[in-house]
Write a protein that holds these residues in place. Structure first.
Motif: not given
Ligand code: PMT
Length: 408
Positions: A212, A272, A307-308
Motif C-alpha cells: 500500500s 521499502a 534497485i537495492l
Molecule cells: O506498503 P505496505 O502495505 O505498508 O507494506 C510494507 C511492505 C511489506 C511492502 C514493506 O515493509 C516491505 O517489506 N518492503 C519490501 C518488499 C519487498 O519487495 O521485499 P523483498 O524481500 O522482495 O525485496 C528485498 C529488498 O530488495 C527490498 O528492499 C526491495 O525494495 C528490494 N528490491 C527487490 C526487488 C527488486 N527488483 N529491486 C529491489 O530493490
C-alpha cells in the motif's frame, strides 16, 4: 530562541482563543514573527485588531477578498511560514482538516501547506473523547500533524477533564522543539522507495503486489520530521502525497530505478518498496485478445533490475547507509540475513508478509532490524512507530558519518 522563524498562527473559534494573544506575545519575545489567520468563529472570541496589534502584521480572514488574494494568496501564506500553528484547534477545525475541506481561508491554507503543522486542541471533554474526534486526531497524526495537549483541568464550560488548551509557554516550547531541536538529520539527504511496482503485460493488464506504500511513506515522513531533505520514489498507491518532501511517482521497477538514480547523491537510502522481481519479457503493444477455444497465452517473464543491490554497490556515490527491507512468508530472519549479504545493503528490516499478519496494507508491522550488530526483534507497533524508531536509528548512525556532498 526562535530568531527569524516565521509562524502562521491559525486562530479558530474557542474560548481558549484568548490564550493565543499571549502566545503571539511570547513567540515574538523569542524572536519569531507571527502572522495570523482568524476564522469567522475565532473572530467571535478575539478581534482582528487585537491580533494585529500584537503581531504587528495584518490579519487574514477572508478567502474571497480580492485584496487578500492579490496581496497574499493562501499558498503564499503557507510558503512564507516555517510552521503552521492551530491554536486553539477546535473539534470543528480538526474535523475539517481530517476531511480535507477547504471551505474557508484557514482550512484551505492547512490543506495546501507542505510545512509542518502543530495543533493545540481545546474543546469540551466529551467532544475531545468523542469517537469522531479521536479518529480525526489519529488521521491527522498519521499525516504528520504534531499535537500538543490538551491538558487536564477545569474548563470554561464548568466541566473537568482533558480539553484545556496547553498554556502559551508549553506551546512555545513545542514550537521550539519542532523548529530548532531534534532535527539531527538537518543537512542530510534521504531517498525512500515505497509502494508496489506495476509491470505491464499489455496496455490493460499488469503484474503487481499488495503493497500500500504505508510503511515507506511513514519512513519518508519520519526522516523529514528529523530534518532530512527527503525524496520519496513511490509506486502506484492510493495514499495522498505526504507533506514536506519531494515525491516522484513511478509505475515500473525500471522507472523506479531511474528515479532513484536521478535523485543524486544521498546520505541514506531506504528501500521499502515492494519491487516486482519479474516483468513481462515481451509486453504487448496492444491488448492481448482472448481467442475462442485457444489455450491461454504463456507469460514469459524477464528479471527486473535490483534497485537495492544497485544502490548498495560500492563506489564514491554509494549512500553512507543503505537500508533494505525483506518481505518473507517463511524462514523470516534466515532469509533476510541471506538477502542482506546478497544485495550488499548495510541494514535490512525483515517483516513477515504472510496474509495472516496483515502487514501488506495494514496499519501495524512486526519487524526485525538486522545490522552488523546482529538481529533486533521489535515488538508489533503501528507502521508510524516503526518509521520513527528506524528514522531515529538512522539519525544516530549518520551522526557518525560524512554528509553525501562530501562523499562525492
Ligand atoms: O506498503 P505496505 O502495505 O505498508 O507494506 C510494507 C511492505 C511489506 C511492502 C514493506 O515493509 C516491505 O517489506 N518492503 C519490501 C518488499 C519487498 O519487495 O521485499 P523483498 O524481500 O522482495 O525485496 C528485498 C529488498 O530488495 C527490498 O528492499 C526491495 O525494495 C528490494 N528490491 C527487490 C526487488 C527488486 N527488483 N529491486 C529491489 O530493490
Amino acid at each position: 530562541m526562535l530568531n527569524g522563524k516565521r509562524i502562521l498562527l491559525i486562530v479558530a473559534g474557542g474560548i481558549a482563543a484568548f490564550k493565543s494573544l499571549e502566545l503571539i506575545r511570547r513567540l515574538r519575545e523569542r524572536g519569531a514573527s507571527v502572522r495570523c489567520v482568524l476564522t469567522a468563529s475565532g473572530a467571535r472570541f478575539v478581534t482582528p485588531l487585537s491580533l494585529q496589534a500584537l503581531s504587528e502584521d495584518r490579519v487574514y480572514s477572508d478567502m474571497f477578498s480580492l485584496t487578500d488574494e492579490s496581496e497574499m494568496g493562501h499558498i503564499q501564506l503557507s510558503r512564507d511560514a516555517d510552521l503552521l500553528v492551530v491554536a486553539p484547534a477546535t473539534a470543528n477545525i480538526l474535523a475539517r482538516m481530517a476531511a480535507g475541506l477547504a471551505d474557508d481561508l484557514a482550512a484551505t491554507v492547512l490543506l495546501a501547506t507542505d510545512k509542518p503543522v502543530l495543533a493545540a486542541p481545546a474543546m469540551n471533554v466529551r467532544m475531545w473523547t468523542h469517537a469522531a474526534t479521536v479518529a480525526n486526531v489519529e488521521t491527522l497524526k498519521k499525516r504528520g500533524v504534531t499535537f500538543i495537549g490538551p491538558n487536564d483541568g477545569a474548563m470554561a464550560c464548568n466541566e473537568h477533564g482533558p480539553g484545556r488548551m496547553s498554556e502559551p509557554e508549553e506551546i512555545v516550547a513545542a514550537i521550539e522543539a519542532m523548529l530548532t531541536q531534534n532535527r539531527p538529520l538537518a543537512g542530510k539527504r534521504a531517498l525512500v522507495t515505497a509502494g508496489p511496482t506495476r509491470e505491464a503485460i499489455d496496455p490493460v493488464r499488469y503484474i503487481s503486489n499488495h503493497s500500500s506504500g504505508k510503511q515507506g511513506q511513514a519512513i519518508a515522513s519520519a526522516l523529514a520530521r528529523l530534518g532530512a531533505d527527503v525524496t520519496l520514489v513511490s509506486g502506484p498507491v492510493a495514499l495522498a502525497d505526504p507533506p514536506g518532501l519531494r515525491v516522484v511517482h513511478v509505475e515500473s521497477a525500471d522507472q523506479m530505478l531511474a528515479a532513484c538514480l536521478a535523485a543524486g547523491a544521498v546520505d541514506v537510502a531506504v528501500c521499502a518498496a515492494a519491487v516486482a522481481d519479474w516483468k513481462s519479457g515481451r509486453p504487448a503493444a496492444a491488448k492481448i485478445k482472448k481467442k475462442q477455444g485457444a489455450a491461454p497465452p504463456a507469460l514469459e517473464l524477464a528479471p527486473n533490475p535490483d534497485i537495492l543491490a544497485t544502490l548498495s554497490k560500492p563506489g564514491a556515490k554509494r549512500p553512507a547507509l543503505v537500508v533494505g527491507f525483506a518481505a518473507e512468508t517463511e524462514n523470516l530472519v534466515a532469509n533476510a540475513l541471506d538477502k542482506r549479504k546478497r544485495k550488499g545493503c548495510d541494514w535490512i528490516v525483515a517483516n513477515d508478509v504472510s496474509p495472516a499478519t496483515g502487514t501488506f496494507g495494514g496499519e501495524r508491522n512486526t519487524v526485525h532490524l538486522i545490522s552488523d550488530k546482529g538481529v533486533e526483534d521489535w515488538p508489533t507497533m503501528p507502521k508510524e512507530e516503526v518509521a520513527v524508531r528506524l528514522a531515529e536509528r538512522i539519525a544516530g548512525h549518520l551522526g557518525r558519518t560524512r554528509p553525501a556532498a562530501a562523499a562525492e
